[in-house]
Design a protein around this motif. Structure first.
Motif, PDB file in Angstrom:
ATOM      1  N   SER A  25       1.880   5.443  21.233  1.00 14.49           N
ATOM      2  CA  SER A  25       2.014   5.024  19.832  1.00 14.49           C
ATOM      3  C   SER A  25       0.781   5.464  19.039  1.00 14.49           C
ATOM      4  N   LEU A  26      -0.402   5.356  19.650  1.00 13.37           N
ATOM      5  CA  LEU A  26      -1.627   5.765  18.944  1.00 13.37           C
ATOM      6  C   LEU A  26      -1.647   7.269  18.704  1.00 13.37           C
ATOM      7  N   GLU A  37      -1.088  11.817  14.809  1.00 14.91           N
ATOM      8  CA  GLU A  37      -0.474  13.076  14.397  1.00 14.91           C
ATOM      9  C   GLU A  37       0.371  12.950  13.139  1.00 14.91           C
ATOM     10  N   HIS A  38       1.036  11.807  12.956  1.00 11.61           N
ATOM     11  CA  HIS A  38       2.012  11.704  11.869  1.00 11.61           C
ATOM     12  C   HIS A  38       1.661  10.675  10.808  1.00 11.61           C
ATOM     13  N   GLY A  39       0.685   9.832  11.063  1.00 10.11           N
ATOM     14  CA  GLY A  39       0.315   8.808  10.086  1.00 10.11           C
ATOM     15  C   GLY A  39       1.261   7.624  10.112  1.00 10.11           C
ATOM     16  N   GLY A  40       0.935   6.616   9.315  1.00  6.99           N
ATOM     17  CA  GLY A  40       1.719   5.377   9.297  1.00  6.99           C
ATOM     18  C   GLY A  40       0.811   4.203   9.615  1.00  6.99           C
ATOM     19  N   VAL A  53      10.710   2.475  11.140  1.00  7.47           N
ATOM     20  CA  VAL A  53       9.999   1.826  12.242  1.00  7.47           C
ATOM     21  C   VAL A  53      10.156   2.647  13.509  1.00  7.47           C
ATOM     22  N   ARG A  54       9.036   3.037  14.088  1.00 10.93           N
ATOM     23  CA  ARG A  54       9.079   3.780  15.350  1.00 10.93           C
ATOM     24  C   ARG A  54       8.507   2.899  16.449  1.00 10.93           C
ATOM     25  N   LEU A  55       9.309   2.714  17.518  1.00  8.35           N
ATOM     26  CA  LEU A  55       8.949   1.783  18.587  1.00  8.35           C
ATOM     27  C   LEU A  55       8.730   2.496  19.908  1.00  8.35           C
ATOM     28  N   TYR A  56       7.739   2.040  20.642  1.00  4.27           N
ATOM     29  CA  TYR A  56       7.542   2.504  22.015  1.00  4.27           C
ATOM     30  C   TYR A  56       7.696   1.302  22.933  1.00  4.27           C
ATOM     31  N   LEU A  57       8.773   1.308  23.721  1.00  3.64           N
ATOM     32  CA  LEU A  57       9.063   0.193  24.622  1.00  3.64           C
ATOM     33  C   LEU A  57       9.165   0.708  26.053  1.00  3.64           C
ATOM     34  N   PRO A  58       8.605  -0.042  27.021  1.00  4.81           N
ATOM     35  CA  PRO A  58       8.841   0.365  28.411  1.00  4.81           C
ATOM     36  C   PRO A  58      10.340   0.267  28.703  1.00  4.81           C
ATOM     37  N   ALA A  59      10.875   1.189  29.476  1.00  5.67           N
ATOM     38  CA  ALA A  59      12.312   1.194  29.768  1.00  5.67           C
ATOM     39  C   ALA A  59      12.723  -0.086  30.491  1.00  5.67           C
ATOM     40  N   SER A  60      11.736  -0.832  31.031  1.00  7.02           N
ATOM     41  CA  SER A  60      12.037  -2.055  31.775  1.00  7.02           C
ATOM     42  C   SER A  60      12.234  -3.271  30.861  1.00  7.02           C
ATOM     43  N   ALA A  61      12.087  -3.127  29.563  1.00  7.64           N
ATOM     44  CA  ALA A  61      12.258  -4.269  28.649  1.00  7.64           C
ATOM     45  C   ALA A  61      13.681  -4.820  28.770  1.00  7.64           C
ATOM     46  N   PRO A  62      13.870  -6.148  28.641  1.00  2.00           N
ATOM     47  CA  PRO A  62      15.223  -6.718  28.749  1.00  2.00           C
ATOM     48  C   PRO A  62      16.180  -6.025  27.781  1.00  2.00           C
ATOM     49  N   HIS A  87       0.807  -1.229   0.000  1.00  2.96           N
ATOM     50  CA  HIS A  87       0.000   0.000   0.000  1.00  2.96           C
ATOM     51  C   HIS A  87       0.837   1.275   0.000  1.00  2.96           C
ATOM     52  N   GLY A  88       2.137   1.139  -0.240  1.00  2.00           N
ATOM     53  CA  GLY A  88       3.000   2.314  -0.341  1.00  2.00           C
ATOM     54  C   GLY A  88       3.157   3.074   0.971  1.00  2.00           C
ATOM     55  N   ILE A  89       3.033   2.377   2.095  1.00  2.00           N
ATOM     56  CA  ILE A  89       3.195   3.032   3.404  1.00  2.00           C
ATOM     57  C   ILE A  89       4.646   2.869   3.847  1.00  2.00           C
ATOM     58  N   ARG A  90       5.261   3.976   4.280  1.00  4.39           N
ATOM     59  CA  ARG A  90       6.693   3.937   4.586  1.00  4.39           C
ATOM     60  C   ARG A  90       6.988   3.788   6.074  1.00  4.39           C
TER      61      ARG A  90
END
Ligand SMILES: *Cc1c(COP(=O)(O)O)cnc(C)c1O
Length: 406
Positions: free
Chosen positions: A196-197, A202-205, A159-168, A131-134
């Motif tokens: 993330s939502l 605001e920015h799409g994706g 790729v934009r990620l939201y991870l809790p700082a407690s992740a291994p 679908h041409g999504i970057r």
């Protein structure tokens, strides 16, 4: 309302259907949930209005079908990274130890980023490319994020990620190595999800949030299709460690497709294995619905969730197919991890070992002639701190050679 259109892939046609009310939708990048049922979302409860992909055959089914053919995106869009086709082990020593000559281990820790999550990321990446999504955005406890980062690298996606700082640490380092834009959230996974939502608004994706994007369940069904092909039959029991309930929903979806296409006679008994400290789906199955969340606490970080995103889907499938649930303690998880590693050579992270701990708990209910598959969802090197604890606490191992503990 506009008419539902189908997506074609070879002899198959696909569309979305609401898992709750049955309303049907066209598969488009904007469509995540059922408008009607999502409107009934309550605070701190599993997502409402989750969609399933419905598959139908438009012409004769080719005898040479591959798991990829049963997905709603054509093969040419999948990025060049070898996801799936993971081995099905025949662990001789564990078979003897448990008295189960037809025990198999499906080793999904051998996926490119080290977890089963790659199956979902791969399909989401293919869909984005088509679908041409970057840009793809995801909140994760660790594996879904590092997976999307790796698959995104192969696909050339942002790729934009939201991870809790407690992740291994390994999961965070992995994501950075793959070049993802990692946002460490000083809070819970739920807060990461909200952020993330907001960013997407605001920015799409494209959202790859687990459960939320229907293609995450759909991508994971390929593990069931592979198990069926590797065994040449439907197994009797499949053990699946469960947090958000998306993997287990995908496993059900895969076996359902095989039945609906006339390739298999039945769906196997699927056993949902949860940690005692994170067992929302087991409680819901016992009570018939989801109650208020309980704060999760388990060493198995990948299945530690307060509110399971895919809970409604998983619960309906467990009810429909008479699935079972088993809960195990952290101690049993660490024991299962070490027993697996020392008894077969397969080293998995605690969330994956949970499925094996479930089999040990459930063992007496299974007759020895049954075909049993344990789904191993993530590699042991993903969380060294947890594995170290198992060694320090000196949990049981399978001695080399022969002198076995039970
Ligand atoms: C995500 C994950 C699970 C659980 O999957 P859910 O869809 O959250 O139930 C189990 N094991 C590993 C290693 C995982 O990464």
């Amino acid at each position: 309302m506009t008419a539902t259109m189908t997506t074609r892939n070879g002899p198959f046609a696909f569309h979305y259907r609401c898992n709750e009310c049955g309303r049907e939708y066209t598969i488009t990048p904007e469509r995540m949930r059922c408008d009607h049922c999502a409107g009934r979302q309550e605070e701190k409860r599993p997502l409402r209005g989750l969609l399933e992909v419905v598959i139908s055959v438009t012409t004769l089914l080719p005898p040479e079908w591959q798991p990829l053919d049963l997905l709603p995106v054509e093969r040419e869009w999948f990025p060049p990274i070898p996801v799936g086709n993971t081995p099905l082990w025949e662990p001789r020593r564990l078979r003897e130890h448990l008295g189960l000559p037809s025990l198999f281990l499906k080793d999904d820790g051998l996926n490119p980023t080290g977890s089963l999550k790659d199956r979902a990321s791969w399909l989401v990446a293919a869909f984005a490319r088509k679908h041409g999504i970057r840009r793809v955005v995801v909140a994760s406890t660790g594996n879904a994020g590092s997976s999307m980062a790796g698959i995104g690298a192969a696909a050339g996606l942002e790729v934009r990620l939201y991870l809790p700082a407690s992740a291994p640490p390994a999961k965070r380092v992995q994501s950075r190595q793959y070049g993802a834009d990692l946002q460490e959230v000083d809070g819970t996974y739920d807060e990461a999800f909200e952020l993330s939502l907001k960013y997407l608004d605001e920015h799409g994706g494209l959202s790859r949030n687990t459960g939320f994007n229907p293609l995450t369940i759909e991508g994971k069904k390929t593990v069931a299709l592979e198990i069926f092909r590797q065994l040449g039959r439907t197994p009797d029991h499949v053990f699946v460690s469960t947090g958000d309930g998306v993997i287990i929903s995908g496993v059900f979806r895969g076996f359902e497709d095989l039945v609906s296409l006339g390739l298999a006679p039945r769906v196997p008994e699927v056993i949902c294995v949860q940690a005692e400290g994170s067992n929302a789906i087991a409680r819901a199955l016992a009570q018939g619905s989801f109650g208020p969340p309980v704060r999760s606490d388990t060493i198995a970080d990948s299945i530690s969730v307060d509110v399971p995103a895919g809970g409604e889907f998983a619960l309906r499938r467990l009810q429909r197919h008479r699935g079972k649930t088993v809960t195990v303690s952290d101690r049993e998880i660490l024991e299962a991890q070490r027993l697996l590693a020392s008894g077969s050579g397969c080293f998995v992270e605690p969330a994956a070992a949970t499925a094996f701990a479930g089999l040990r708990r459930y063992r007496e209910k299974i007759s020895p002639d049954r075909c049993v598959v344990v789904l191993l969802t993530g590699n042991g090197l993903k969380d060294i701190a947890a594995a170290t604890r198992g060694i320090e606490e000196n949990v049981k191992t399978l001695q080399q050679p022969g002198s076995e503990l039970s």
